[in-house]
Design a protein around this motif. Structure first.
Motif, PDB file in Angstrom:
ATOM      1  N   LEU A 109       9.649  10.897  12.073  1.00  0.00           N
ATOM      2  CA  LEU A 109       9.595  12.633  11.677  1.00  0.00           C
ATOM      3  C   LEU A 109      10.906  11.750  10.223  1.00  0.00           C
ATOM      4  CD1 LEU A 109       9.433  15.468  11.032  1.00  0.00           C
ATOM      5  CD2 LEU A 109      11.693  15.514  13.443  1.00  0.00           C
ATOM      6  N   THR A 110      10.905  12.471   8.863  1.00  0.00           N
ATOM      7  CA  THR A 110      12.264  12.552   8.111  1.00  0.00           C
ATOM      8  C   THR A 110      12.307  14.292   7.389  1.00  0.00           C
ATOM      9  OG1 THR A 110      13.389  11.171   6.415  1.00  0.00           O
ATOM     10  CG2 THR A 110      10.950  11.860   6.553  1.00  0.00           C
ATOM     11  N   LYS A 111      13.307  13.980   6.327  1.00  0.00           N
ATOM     12  CA  LYS A 111      13.097  15.731   6.113  1.00  0.00           C
ATOM     13  C   LYS A 111      13.196  14.641   4.103  1.00  0.00           C
ATOM     14  CE  LYS A 111      15.745  18.309   8.330  1.00  0.00           C
ATOM     15  NZ  LYS A 111      17.569  19.115   7.898  1.00  0.00           N
ATOM     16  N   LEU A 112      12.445  15.683   3.295  1.00  0.00           N
ATOM     17  CA  LEU A 112      12.209  15.461   2.052  1.00  0.00           C
ATOM     18  C   LEU A 112      12.927  15.999   1.317  1.00  0.00           C
ATOM     19  CD1 LEU A 112       8.444  14.793   1.348  1.00  0.00           C
ATOM     20  CD2 LEU A 112      10.202  13.650   1.944  1.00  0.00           C
ATOM     21  N   ARG A 113      13.793  16.032  -0.148  1.00  0.00           N
ATOM     22  CA  ARG A 113      14.200  16.956  -0.603  1.00  0.00           C
ATOM     23  C   ARG A 113      13.960  17.186  -1.857  1.00  0.00           C
ATOM     24  NH1 ARG A 113      20.394  18.516  -0.136  1.00  0.00           N
ATOM     25  NH2 ARG A 113      19.928  18.818  -2.886  1.00  0.00           N
ATOM     26  N   PRO A 131       1.223   5.908  10.499  1.00  0.00           N
ATOM     27  CA  PRO A 131       1.853   5.332   9.123  1.00  0.00           C
ATOM     28  C   PRO A 131       0.937   4.996   7.899  1.00  0.00           C
ATOM     29  CG  PRO A 131       2.052   4.057  11.130  1.00  0.00           C
ATOM     30  CD  PRO A 131       1.611   5.091  11.323  1.00  0.00           C
ATOM     31  N   LEU A 132       1.805   5.138   7.041  1.00  0.00           N
ATOM     32  CA  LEU A 132       0.896   5.513   5.306  1.00  0.00           C
ATOM     33  C   LEU A 132      -0.171   4.784   5.113  1.00  0.00           C
ATOM     34  CD1 LEU A 132       0.394   7.509   2.779  1.00  0.00           C
ATOM     35  CD2 LEU A 132       2.501   6.325   1.864  1.00  0.00           C
ATOM     36  N   ALA A 133       0.125   2.967   5.452  1.00  0.00           N
ATOM     37  CA  ALA A 133      -0.629   2.116   4.604  1.00  0.00           C
ATOM     38  C   ALA A 133      -2.145   2.278   6.159  1.00  0.00           C
ATOM     39  CB  ALA A 133      -0.111   0.341   5.451  1.00  0.00           C
ATOM     40  N   VAL A 134      -1.964   2.584   7.480  1.00  0.00           N
ATOM     41  CA  VAL A 134      -3.117   3.480   8.402  1.00  0.00           C
ATOM     42  C   VAL A 134      -3.708   4.048   7.892  1.00  0.00           C
ATOM     43  CG1 VAL A 134      -3.432   3.387  10.335  1.00  0.00           C
ATOM     44  CG2 VAL A 134      -1.655   1.942  10.122  1.00  0.00           C
ATOM     45  N   LEU A 135      -3.090   5.119   7.036  1.00  0.00           N
ATOM     46  CA  LEU A 135      -3.586   6.402   6.390  1.00  0.00           C
ATOM     47  C   LEU A 135      -4.582   5.665   5.592  1.00  0.00           C
ATOM     48  CD1 LEU A 135      -1.480   8.958   6.808  1.00  0.00           C
ATOM     49  CD2 LEU A 135      -3.297   8.565   8.935  1.00  0.00           C
ATOM     50  N   PHE A 162      12.115   7.080   2.049  1.00  0.00           N
ATOM     51  CA  PHE A 162      10.798   6.994   2.205  1.00  0.00           C
ATOM     52  C   PHE A 162      10.147   6.008   3.251  1.00  0.00           C
ATOM     53  CE2 PHE A 162       6.611   4.202   0.246  1.00  0.00           C
ATOM     54  CZ  PHE A 162       6.055   5.504  -0.079  1.00  0.00           C
ATOM     55  N   ALA A 163      10.656   5.154   3.452  1.00  0.00           N
ATOM     56  CA  ALA A 163      10.644   3.967   4.769  1.00  0.00           C
ATOM     57  C   ALA A 163      10.305   4.548   6.145  1.00  0.00           C
ATOM     58  CB  ALA A 163      11.350   3.120   4.711  1.00  0.00           C
ATOM     59  N   LEU A 182       0.948  -1.069   0.534  1.00  0.00           N
ATOM     60  CA  LEU A 182       0.154   0.498   0.054  1.00  0.00           C
ATOM     61  C   LEU A 182       1.080   1.166   0.131  1.00  0.00           C
ATOM     62  CD1 LEU A 182      -2.551  -0.514   1.849  1.00  0.00           C
ATOM     63  CD2 LEU A 182      -3.090  -0.837   0.151  1.00  0.00           C
ATOM     64  N   ALA A 183       1.865   1.210   0.874  1.00  0.00           N
ATOM     65  CA  ALA A 183       2.688   2.376   0.269  1.00  0.00           C
ATOM     66  C   ALA A 183       3.500   2.495  -0.289  1.00  0.00           C
ATOM     67  CB  ALA A 183       3.946   2.201   1.921  1.00  0.00           C
ATOM     68  N   ALA A 184       3.883   1.510  -0.989  1.00  0.00           N
ATOM     69  CA  ALA A 184       4.605   1.700  -2.264  1.00  0.00           C
ATOM     70  C   ALA A 184       3.664   1.902  -3.499  1.00  0.00           C
ATOM     71  CB  ALA A 184       5.272   0.302  -3.001  1.00  0.00           C
ATOM     72  N   ALA A 185       1.955   1.964  -3.677  1.00  0.00           N
ATOM     73  CA  ALA A 185       0.972   2.373  -4.729  1.00  0.00           C
ATOM     74  C   ALA A 185       0.623   3.912  -4.204  1.00  0.00           C
ATOM     75  CB  ALA A 185      -0.529   1.221  -4.344  1.00  0.00           C
ATOM     76  N   VAL A 186       1.096   4.301  -2.990  1.00  0.00           N
ATOM     77  CA  VAL A 186       0.714   5.506  -2.759  1.00  0.00           C
ATOM     78  C   VAL A 186       2.219   6.685  -3.739  1.00  0.00           C
ATOM     79  CG1 VAL A 186       0.914   7.189  -1.417  1.00  0.00           C
ATOM     80  CG2 VAL A 186      -0.782   4.950  -0.925  1.00  0.00           C
TER      81      VAL A 186
END
Length: 319
Positions: free
Chosen positions: A179-183, A292-296, A171-172, A152-156
């Motif tokens: 908490l993480t950072k995106l470039r 978690p993304l899959a939970v959402l 992404f993981a 599911l996470a990979a699908a998003v």
């Protein structure tokens, strides 16, 4: 607080309900934003500043994938980062997506993952936006009850900003709710014709103006050359210099266009790589999902037969 049916926050939902109560629907006349803001305050206690900010953010194509409100007038600019005009100078009405959101909230339509798609970075939150089509497919996959959390996470997939641009990061960590950072980096194309070679920037990072990008590049060129590094540190200048003869911001309206003309014989790919190391050509954004993304994603699963039609209708409204 976020709605379990749409993932939208209380201020945005209050704004949509106020527009509905005032009869300001997609096919009706626009209504002064100041009147809507006043209604929001008297009926829901939402201060005018927060109410108007929610209106402008929810209507801005460069800040949100699913525009729930249709704003007429100066709603600000993605290019110059100008602030919207005061509420008394703009008008609003519900967008078609806003009607679908309200129908979902009232149970007339299935759950719709609008909040997951839009994120809340534009209103001071930490959740990034995601690609609408990919979120819809993930929700459909989750409805089958066989997809794993990883699937599911990979699908998003990675977050996708309305302004486009390349997005990289852990992404993981994002998918697990850490908490993480995106470039987020601009799109830079190389163009060559009889006049020479140039680098073209047609998309800029989320929350950054094209003017900011052009000025930052020009400052870097001037700073390196005015420092006269070549006299004592030629290797350092070679590593920092941008071989550009001109930088122009030709952006207009909704079109972003920053032009960087290269010096004759300059290595275009090397220059592009160096540009991508400059802020705000590339920026970092701290992000964190509230679960978690899959939970959402699973939280938006509803009756599949009806939900597929509702998701298709929302996608048409976005387009």
């Amino acid at each position: 607080m976020f709605s379990e049916r749409t993932g939208l926050d209380a201020v945005v939902l209050g704004t949509l309900h106020s527009l509905d109560e005032l009869g300001v629907w997609p096919d009706s006349m626009y209504k002064k934003s100041a009147s809507v803001v006043d209604h929001l305050y008297t009926t829901r206690g939402i201060p005018p500043k927060f109410g108007y900010d929610a209106i402008c953010v929810t209507a801005a194509a460069w800040l949100t994938h699913v525009r729930l409100i249709d704003l007429h007038g100066n709603g600000g600019s993605a290019d110059t980062q100008d602030e919207p005009a005061a509420a008394r100078y703009t008008e609003v009405r519900l967008a078609r997506s806003g009607v679908l959101a309200l129908a979902s909230e009232r149970g007339a339509l299935p759950r719709l993952p609008i909040g997951l798609i839009n994120g809340d970075l534009a209103t001071g939150g930490s959740a990034p936006p995601f690609d609408p089509g990919r979120v819809f497919e993930a929700v459909r996959s989750a409805a089958g009850r066989t997809a794993t959390d990883d699937a599911l996470a990979a699908a998003v997939g990675m977050p996708a900003f309305p302004t486009g641009c390349a997005v990289t990061g852990d992404f993981a960590a994002l998918a697990e709710g850490s908490l993480t950072k995106l470039r987020v980096s601009t799109d830079i194309e190389i163009e060559t014709d009889a006049r020479g070679t140039r680098l073209l920037i047609s998309r800029v990072p989320y929350g950054v103006g094209a003017g900011d990008v052009g000025e930052a590049i020009a400052r870097r060129v001037d700073a390196v050359r005015s420092a006269r590094l070549s006299e004592a540190y030629p290797d350092l200048e070679n590593a920092l210099d941008l071989p550009l003869r001109d930088v122009r911001n030709e952006s207009a309206g909704d079109t972003t266009r920053v032009v960087c003309d290269l010096l004759a014989g300059a290595d275009a790919e090397l220059c592009r790589d160096r540009l991508l190391e400059i802020w705000p050509v590339t920026i970092e954004i701290p992000v964190r999902l509230r679960a978690p993304l899959a939970v959402l994603v699973r939280g938006f699963v509803d009756d599949a037969a009806v939900q597929n039609e509702a998701l298709a209708a929302l996608l048409r409204a976005i387009d």
